[in-house]
Design a protein around this motif. Structure first.
Motif, PDB file in Angstrom:
ATOM      1  N   ASP A  18      13.672  -4.349   5.772  1.00  0.00           N
ATOM      2  CA  ASP A  18      14.025  -3.247   6.038  1.00  0.00           C
ATOM      3  C   ASP A  18      15.000  -2.988   7.046  1.00  0.00           C
ATOM      4  O   ASP A  18      15.022  -1.941   7.848  1.00  0.00           O
ATOM      5  N   SER A  31       9.074 -11.841   1.653  1.00  0.00           N
ATOM      6  CA  SER A  31       8.792 -10.903   1.522  1.00  0.00           C
ATOM      7  C   SER A  31       9.816  -9.899   0.980  1.00  0.00           C
ATOM      8  O   SER A  31       8.481  -8.672   0.830  1.00  0.00           O
ATOM      9  N   LYS A  32      10.131  -9.964  -0.187  1.00  0.00           N
ATOM     10  CA  LYS A  32      10.497  -9.347  -1.721  1.00  0.00           C
ATOM     11  C   LYS A  32       9.020  -9.390  -2.310  1.00  0.00           C
ATOM     12  O   LYS A  32       8.957  -8.552  -2.975  1.00  0.00           O
ATOM     13  N   ARG A  37       6.955  -6.435  -0.495  1.00  0.00           N
ATOM     14  CA  ARG A  37       7.376  -5.821  -0.475  1.00  0.00           C
ATOM     15  C   ARG A  37       6.718  -4.514  -2.105  1.00  0.00           C
ATOM     16  O   ARG A  37       6.831  -3.061  -2.172  1.00  0.00           O
ATOM     17  N   TYR A  41       4.790  -1.458  -2.811  1.00  0.00           N
ATOM     18  CA  TYR A  41       5.459  -0.358  -3.729  1.00  0.00           C
ATOM     19  C   TYR A  41       3.986  -0.277  -5.069  1.00  0.00           C
ATOM     20  O   TYR A  41       3.902   1.289  -5.330  1.00  0.00           O
TER      21      TYR A  41
END
Length: 250
Positions: A182, A223-224, A227, A231
């Motif tokens: 972020d 982390s991806k 994320r 979402y």
């Protein structure tokens, strides 16, 4: 007495980006890939106008930009800077290979602009079908009702649209600096106008967050994944079973 507002230098973002690159090199020089080292070396050789235009666009949302809508007063010769960035592959023109990203391209247009575009690519009966659709639904309908290749051709003839490159290198460099996905240049701004403590991004006090390339890459992957999970959970409102199905059917 209220303190006067802090005014940032005209090209504040240029200083921030350069500072980030230098600090990442200082902390992680041995961890950087050949591609990342090459990106930094080539970027540092760009003229200032080209650096400014590149940073301006990578700091914005999205990866596609309509250049007739882009203008920055502090860039003396934007046309020349753009031409150089295209030649050196920092940007690329809209191309048939971008067909899979057509929704992103169309999202750079307003609903009214998309409606006008429909008149060029859809038949009368099709126009009736899409008349009352909201923008996200209209984009999907346009892709379904017309040839993607024809749509790209119309867009290319209409104006210059460019795609920003070096996403992988930039993603890793920012991840190494901020330690999360972020982080962006706006955090330097809020620091310098006094909304967060200076220590938060005091480079003299910052230490390496990763001991090896493998550790950095593994944490970036995690982390991806997180994320994507957020979402699906928070934006798409999928339940646990639905998320499981999406992840393990991919």
């Amino acid at each position: 007495m209220k303190a006067p507002p802090i005014e940032l230098p005209e090209k504040y973002y240029l200083d921030y980006f350069s500072a980030m690159l230098k600090h990442v090199q200082h902390l992680y020089g041995e961890l950087l890939s050949k591609g990342e080292k090459s990106f930094i070396r080539r970027y540092n050789k760009l003229p200032e106008d080209a650096q400014c235009l590149f940073i301006r666009l990578v700091n914005r949302r999205g990866c596609y930009f309509r250049m007739e809508k882009i203008a920055y007063a502090e860039i003396e010769d934007q046309e020349k800077a753009l031409a150089l960035l295209l030649r050196r592959k920092y940007f690329s023109r809209l191309h048939p290979k971008h067909v899979v990203e057509l929704p992103w391209v169309l999202n750079t247009y307003t609903k009214a602009e998309l409606t006008d575009l429909c008149k060029q690519v859809l038949e009368k009966e099709q126009l009736k079908q899409v008349k009352k659709l909201k923008k996200p639904e209209l984009i999907i309908a346009m892709i379904q009702l017309t040839s993607a290749a024809d749509l790209l051709k119309v867009l290319k003839e209409k104006e210059m649209i460019v795609r920003v490159g070096h996403e992988e290198e930039l993603e890793m460099l920012k991840f190494l600096y901020f330690g999360h996905l972020d982080g962006d240049m706006t955090q330097f701004v809020v620091r310098d106008i006094g909304y967060i403590k200076t220590e938060a991004y005091d480079q003299a006090k910052m230490k390496a967050l990763f001991k090896s390339r493998i550790e950095a890459e593994d944490k970036l992957k995690l982390s991806k994944v997180y994320r994507e999970f957020k979402y699906m959970r928070d934006e798409l409102l999928l339940g646990a079973d639905q998320i499981y199905s999406v992840v393990f059917s991919a």
